[in-house]
Design a protein around this motif. Structure first.
Motif, PDB file in Angstrom:
ATOM      1  N   ARG A  18       0.835  -1.197   0.000  1.00 49.48           N
ATOM      2  CA  ARG A  18       0.000   0.000   0.000  1.00 49.48           C
ATOM      3  C   ARG A  18       0.868   1.245   0.000  1.00 49.48           C
ATOM      4  NH1 ARG A  18      -1.783  -3.340   3.988  1.00 49.48           N
ATOM      5  NH2 ARG A  18      -3.848  -4.294   3.766  1.00 49.48           N
ATOM      6  N   TYR A  19       0.406   2.263  -0.686  1.00 48.59           N
ATOM      7  CA  TYR A  19       0.973   3.604  -0.603  1.00 48.59           C
ATOM      8  C   TYR A  19      -0.171   4.531  -0.199  1.00 48.59           C
ATOM      9  CZ  TYR A  19       4.987   1.671  -3.094  1.00 48.59           C
ATOM     10  OH  TYR A  19       6.084   0.903  -3.455  1.00 48.59           O
ATOM     11  N   GLY A  20      -0.302   4.769   1.119  1.00 47.17           N
ATOM     12  CA  GLY A  20      -1.456   5.523   1.600  1.00 47.17           C
ATOM     13  C   GLY A  20      -2.719   4.706   1.387  1.00 47.17           C
ATOM     14  N   GLU A  21      -3.680   5.290   0.681  1.00 47.09           N
ATOM     15  CA  GLU A  21      -4.943   4.600   0.410  1.00 47.09           C
ATOM     16  C   GLU A  21      -4.871   3.719  -0.840  1.00 47.09           C
ATOM     17  OE1 GLU A  21      -7.696   4.684   2.427  1.00 47.09           O
ATOM     18  OE2 GLU A  21      -6.297   5.723   3.763  1.00 47.09           O
ATOM     19  N   VAL A  22      -3.780   3.850  -1.581  1.00 46.57           N
ATOM     20  CA  VAL A  22      -3.652   3.110  -2.846  1.00 46.57           C
ATOM     21  C   VAL A  22      -3.016   1.749  -2.603  1.00 46.57           C
ATOM     22  CG1 VAL A  22      -2.596   3.097  -5.139  1.00 46.57           C
ATOM     23  CG2 VAL A  22      -3.439   5.247  -4.154  1.00 46.57           C
ATOM     24  N   ARG A  23      -3.648   0.709  -3.110  1.00 47.31           N
ATOM     25  CA  ARG A  23      -3.074  -0.634  -3.051  1.00 47.31           C
ATOM     26  C   ARG A  23      -2.349  -0.903  -4.368  1.00 47.31           C
ATOM     27  NH1 ARG A  23      -5.899  -5.325   0.334  1.00 47.31           N
ATOM     28  NH2 ARG A  23      -6.436  -4.145   2.205  1.00 47.31           N
ATOM     29  N   ASP A  62       3.956  -5.147   2.450  1.00 45.44           N
ATOM     30  CA  ASP A  62       3.213  -4.973   3.697  1.00 45.44           C
ATOM     31  C   ASP A  62       2.679  -6.313   4.201  1.00 45.44           C
ATOM     32  OD1 ASP A  62       3.550  -2.162   3.686  1.00 45.44           O
ATOM     33  OD2 ASP A  62       1.883  -1.954   2.289  1.00 45.44           O
TER      34      ASP A  62
END
Length: 363
Positions: A18-23, A62
């Protein structure tokens, strides 16, 4: 998923990033065969480069795991994985000769001078660069620099070679030439190649199997001809090549064929291998490849229409035909074989074989 043709070497299980809310990766699971040429294909932001860099060890997951030949490598640093890597930008050392660039990974691994000299010569021959050993990278063309980058990545006998859009900076003709060379190189050395590209033709021409990614998820995996002939979804049918799409109503199914109607038009549609027969009355979507559509003089085919647009592409022509019931239909046909005059406003007939339309999983 396609049946693995060879012994699996690398296992990716539920890889998530994940990068923030982006998977960037959303539970990706994948088996890669020993000696396979596997391509990760998708649009920008699909997750293909994130998956490649996670395999390389440059991106920390992650969640999920990576296993190489039965050994867990999820937390293993990149230099311990023993993978070769080739980048789009070559990444050659500008102050080193070609020979010294290729020798560098061997010096790091403390090979003997005699073994380094021998291996550098082997690698130069492998990429047909024997006469360029003492040249500097600035004295080489883009294609030559990429050959040196390949030789360097292969010099230490890596278990896996990772290639991140290595041909995208080259012109079209050189790219085509190097595609042949890369495929031939893979055949000669038998190392597992994991290749990232957004170029559909490149993926189709080079790969043993293709993994199509979109929004961090695998959409479909298979051999090139299988994916092209039997896409499961609209995304795959539209991204891998071009397709016409029809919204249809299912009327009945049997013996691998489904009877559908699009408006007042009845058509027989191919049922994808292994897919369950759809229930009568449901709405569905059908894909039809442009090259499966035939054009002919008026009255020679089932449907009639009018040419709305025509593009000459050398060996092929692309034609947009408008039909009252089906709307606009894209047709791709060999230029030399055309039986009709292709010009805007020309009345024309068109049709296809019953096995040409494909029933997709998404409605």
């Amino acid at each position: 998923m396609s049946e693995m043709p060879i012994q699996p070497l690398l296992h990716v299980r539920e890889a998530t990033k994940r990068y923030g809310e982006v998977r960037a990766l959303d539970g990706v699971s994948l088996e890669i065969g020993d000696g396979e040429f596997l391509t990760l294909l998708g649009p920008s932001g699909s997750g293909k480069t994130t998956l490649l860099t996670a395999i390389a060890g440059f991106t920390e997951l992650d969640a999920g795991s990576l296993t190489l030949g039965g050994t867990e490598i999820t937390q293993m640093p990149p230099d311990k994985r023993d993978f070769g890597m080739v980048f789009q930008g070559y990444a050659l050392f500008p102050t080193m000769t070609v020979a010294k660039n290729i020798a560098f990974p061997l010096k790091i691994r403390k090979w003997s001078r005699a073994d380094i000299d021998r291996r550098v010569k082997e690698c130069l021959a492998l990429v047909q660069m024997e006469d360029y050993a003492e040249r500097m990278p600035s004295q080489l063309s883009g294609g030559q620099q990429q050959r040196v980058a390949l030789a360097r990545a292969l010099s230490f006998h890596p278990k896996v070679l990772l290639l991140d859009e290595p041909l995208s900076a080259l012109d079209k003709k050189l790219r085509a030439d190097l595609q042949w060379e890369l495929k031939d190189l893979h055949r000669k050395i038998g190392v597992t190649f994991i290749y990232v590209t957004h170029d559909q033709e490149e993926a189709l021409s080079m790969s043993d199997r293709i993994v199509i990614l979109e929004s961090g998820r695998i959409q479909q995996i298979g051999e090139p001809d299988e994916l092209y002939a039997h896409p499961r979804t609209s995304f795959v049918a539209d991204f891998l090549g071009k397709s016409n799409f029809f919204e249809v109503t299912v009327r009945g199914a049997g013996a691998g064929q489904v009877t559908c109607t699009a408006g007042e038009v009845e058509m027989q549609v191919q049922q994808r291998n292994g897919a369950a027969a759809p229930a009568a009355g449901r709405t569905a979507r059908v894909a039809l490849r442009p090259e499966r559509v035939r054009l002919g003089p008026c009255g020679s085919e089932r449907f009639s229409g009018t040419i709305r647009q025509h593009s000459y592409l050398g060996e092929r022509s692309q034609v947009i035909v408008e039909n009252e019931a089906l709307g606009r239909v894209l047709v791709s046909c060999p230029t030399w074989k055309s039986q009709v005059e292709l010009r805007q406003g020309q009345p024309i007939s068109f049709g296809w074989d019953d096995d040409a339309p494909i029933l997709l999983d998404d409605a």
